[in-house]
Scaffold this active site. Sequence first.
Site, mmCIF file in Angstrom:
data_model
loop_
_atom_site.group_PDB
_atom_site.id
_atom_site.type_symbol
_atom_site.label_atom_id
_atom_site.label_comp_id
_atom_site.label_asym_id
_atom_site.label_seq_id
_atom_site.Cartn_x
_atom_site.Cartn_y
_atom_site.Cartn_z
ATOM 1 N N LEU A 1 0.871 -1.176 0.000
ATOM 2 C CA LEU A 1 0.000 0.000 0.000
ATOM 3 C C LEU A 1 0.899 1.214 0.000
ATOM 4 O O LEU A 1 1.720 1.382 0.903
ATOM 5 C CB LEU A 1 -0.934 0.002 1.219
ATOM 6 C CG LEU A 1 -2.076 1.033 1.210
ATOM 7 C CD1 LEU A 1 -3.236 0.584 2.105
ATOM 8 C CD2 LEU A 1 -1.615 2.423 1.634
ATOM 9 N N GLY B 1 -1.200 13.123 3.130
ATOM 10 C CA GLY B 1 -2.032 13.987 3.964
ATOM 11 C C GLY B 1 -3.390 14.297 3.396
ATOM 12 O O GLY B 1 -4.140 15.087 3.976
ATOM 13 N N GLY C 1 -4.446 7.150 1.800
ATOM 14 C CA GLY C 1 -4.207 5.882 2.478
ATOM 15 C C GLY C 1 -5.489 5.295 3.040
ATOM 16 O O GLY C 1 -5.757 4.090 2.902
ATOM 17 N N ASN D 1 6.452 2.165 11.463
ATOM 18 C CA ASN D 1 5.527 2.934 10.626
ATOM 19 C C ASN D 1 4.294 3.290 11.445
ATOM 20 O O ASN D 1 3.211 2.714 11.284
ATOM 21 C CB ASN D 1 5.152 2.133 9.379
ATOM 22 C CG ASN D 1 4.464 2.991 8.335
ATOM 23 O OD1 ASN D 1 3.993 4.097 8.623
ATOM 24 N ND2 ASN D 1 4.393 2.492 7.103
ATOM 25 N N TYR E 1 -4.602 1.782 10.533
ATOM 26 C CA TYR E 1 -5.243 0.472 10.604
ATOM 27 C C TYR E 1 -6.024 0.308 11.906
ATOM 28 O O TYR E 1 -7.161 -0.191 11.897
ATOM 29 C CB TYR E 1 -4.185 -0.628 10.476
ATOM 30 C CG TYR E 1 -3.383 -0.547 9.197
ATOM 31 C CD1 TYR E 1 -3.997 -0.214 7.991
ATOM 32 C CD2 TYR E 1 -2.014 -0.791 9.183
ATOM 33 C CE1 TYR E 1 -3.268 -0.129 6.812
ATOM 34 C CE2 TYR E 1 -1.281 -0.717 8.010
ATOM 35 C CZ TYR E 1 -1.907 -0.375 6.836
ATOM 36 O OH TYR E 1 -1.189 -0.302 5.669
#
Length: 231
Positions: A163, A171, A175, A202, A209
Amino acid sequence: MGVKELAWESAFFAQRIGKVDLSQLDTLTSAEANAWDLVQAKVASADYHSLDALSRQDFALVEGEAELVIALGETMRQPGIRVARYSHIEALRQLAGPLFTESRFRAPWFDQDLTQQFYAQWIDNAVQGIFDHQCLISVDQQGAIAGFVSLREVDEGARIGLLGVANTHRGAGVGRQLLLAAADWARSKGLTELHITTQLSNLAAMRLYLRHGARLTSTSYWLYRKRDDSV
């Protein structure tokens, strides 16, 4: 044998690369390790016995890794998401190559130019349905690719391969859009879970997530040993 060959990585990086079979770790000798250009080991973070044993053989810590899973309920189609086509491959290769230079395939273990080619080839393969089964892209209003996510089916779930978001679109929520699109793709296949692997360093990805219902299932470490290391 305590080390198993990683054939694809060996061929791509033109090195003899193997991975430690942890069930045989106690029998791993210096001579066996020295038969490989690079030996990798992936160890659960609580497996102190293996971590200590590898440290004694001069394996070095390379990266921490987290495994997460999202249980899939109702999902929604995301605007601006397309299935990547062959015509997108060159743009995706150029985008993917520089995005993952801080991964476990980084220098000094791997040549940086080859690492960029490695990830470029990964996303190329995903478009062609090789290893990963699908590549989805986010397209901005000008038609430029803002980001991508590759996916493959695994048992009752789907797994995100890569990804990535273009630096020019950081920003802007790309994502999040790609994660939701991945979840919708998986649910449309009748799958019930979305699996994700990410680096412990990360934090932005981890927060994304977890914000969307991911459950942390395990953590582990990658350790490497090069042939010319002392034992």
